[in-house]
Write a protein that holds these residues in place. Sequence first.
Motif, short mmCIF file in Angstrom:
data_model
loop_
_atom_site.label_atom_id
_atom_site.label_comp_id
_atom_site.label_asym_id
_atom_site.label_seq_id
_atom_site.Cartn_x
_atom_site.Cartn_y
_atom_site.Cartn_z
N SER A 36 33.25 32.94 40.03
CA SER A 36 34.40 33.08 40.47
C SER A 36 35.52 33.17 39.30
N LEU A 37 35.44 32.37 38.23
CA LEU A 37 35.86 32.18 37.05
C LEU A 37 35.60 33.50 36.18
N ALA A 38 34.45 33.73 36.21
CA ALA A 38 33.80 34.93 35.15
C ALA A 38 34.60 36.23 35.74
N GLY A 39 34.64 36.21 37.10
CA GLY A 39 35.30 37.47 37.90
C GLY A 39 36.80 37.64 37.49
N GLY A 59 37.60 42.52 47.63
CA GLY A 59 37.08 41.80 48.79
C GLY A 59 35.40 41.71 48.65
N LEU A 60 34.85 42.72 47.82
CA LEU A 60 33.41 42.34 47.71
C LEU A 60 32.91 42.11 46.29
N SER A 61 33.74 41.84 45.38
CA SER A 61 33.41 41.43 44.16
C SER A 61 34.26 40.50 43.62
N TYR A 62 33.73 39.60 42.81
CA TYR A 62 34.32 38.57 41.95
C TYR A 62 35.31 39.19 41.09
N GLY A 63 35.24 40.29 40.38
CA GLY A 63 36.06 40.90 39.45
C GLY A 63 35.12 41.89 38.98
N ALA A 64 35.98 42.94 38.32
CA ALA A 64 35.55 44.17 37.74
C ALA A 64 36.30 44.56 36.53
N LYS A 65 35.59 45.27 35.82
CA LYS A 65 36.14 45.68 34.57
C LYS A 65 35.54 47.20 33.99
N LEU A 66 36.43 47.93 33.40
CA LEU A 66 35.58 48.84 32.64
C LEU A 66 34.68 48.43 31.77
N THR A 67 33.59 49.16 31.46
CA THR A 67 32.48 48.82 30.49
C THR A 67 32.33 49.85 29.53
#
Length: 308
Positions: A225-228, A257-265
Amino acid sequence: MVTCSAPGKLILFGEHAVVFGEPALSIAVDLRVSTRVEGSDAFAVNGQSLDRRKYRYVKNAIGEVWRGGPLEMRVDSSVPVAAGLGSSAAVTISTLGALLHMQGEFNPVAIAQSGFRVELKVQGNASPIDTTTSTHGGGILVERSPRSGLLWSLSRDEKKWFLHDCPLPDLSLVVGDTGVKAETGPLVLGVKKLAAKSETARDQIKEIGRITLKGKAALQDGDISLAGELMNENHKLLNSLGVGHPALDKLISACEGLSYGAKLTGAGGGGSMVALTDEPEELAGRIREAGGEPFIVRYSPEGVRLEV
Ligand code: MEV
């Protein structure tokens, strides 16, 4: 005849900031490029001229290390091109691996060093994270000073990058390719120009470095969760540095709602986003509905290797 392959990569934290010497964390993924090389009468890649723009990494790799005669090469890739997944680095490293093997000089440090020089020549500005990840495989942490797990260090001008082996737990990641092609060189240059004139941008670059180290600790502690959350913060900062794109934000919103977190890569400006999830199939469906091409990728411990 020699065939060598190398993996694509996924930057989890720290792209762009790493060019300024800040920490960054990446992993090799289970998408690979293979390069087959054999002696010939004239240089050719996939039956075409080496002078074509799309083969500039191959041409520079030859220029960097090759001391023999003309070669016929075949490059095959399962890494999408200009999508932030390290296709250029994987082409460079698999080519260098094959060439150095033919000269009896196949060793990871030589491959990583030459790979960095090739990226610098082609892109103008670069850090060694992509080429080191493709060479070594697994997780790679870049830091300002050496720690345990040090693989090698590479330097340019006054900058020095210490590249470390950084084992990570198996992560469930989905990449969404926006289909918007973006070249790394101009994006890196844009951030460089911004940083030269804006103190805010320089602070944001340092903040990305701090987030990277917190993100690495969260992943190693299993605090997904923190990583997200840290990935979300990293993404906002990358947007502020001007390397975002509306197509990336659209795919990232679709993951809510389906991910802990997201970013460009990767370099951004289009290219791909990555989401941390434990529902990869469903998330991939959402990305597709939102107009992106999803890839469920897995961490790959394997770097450059010769194929029998
Ligand atoms: C591209 O994959 C990563 C950047 O940080 C450039 C680099 O490190 O060379 C944007």
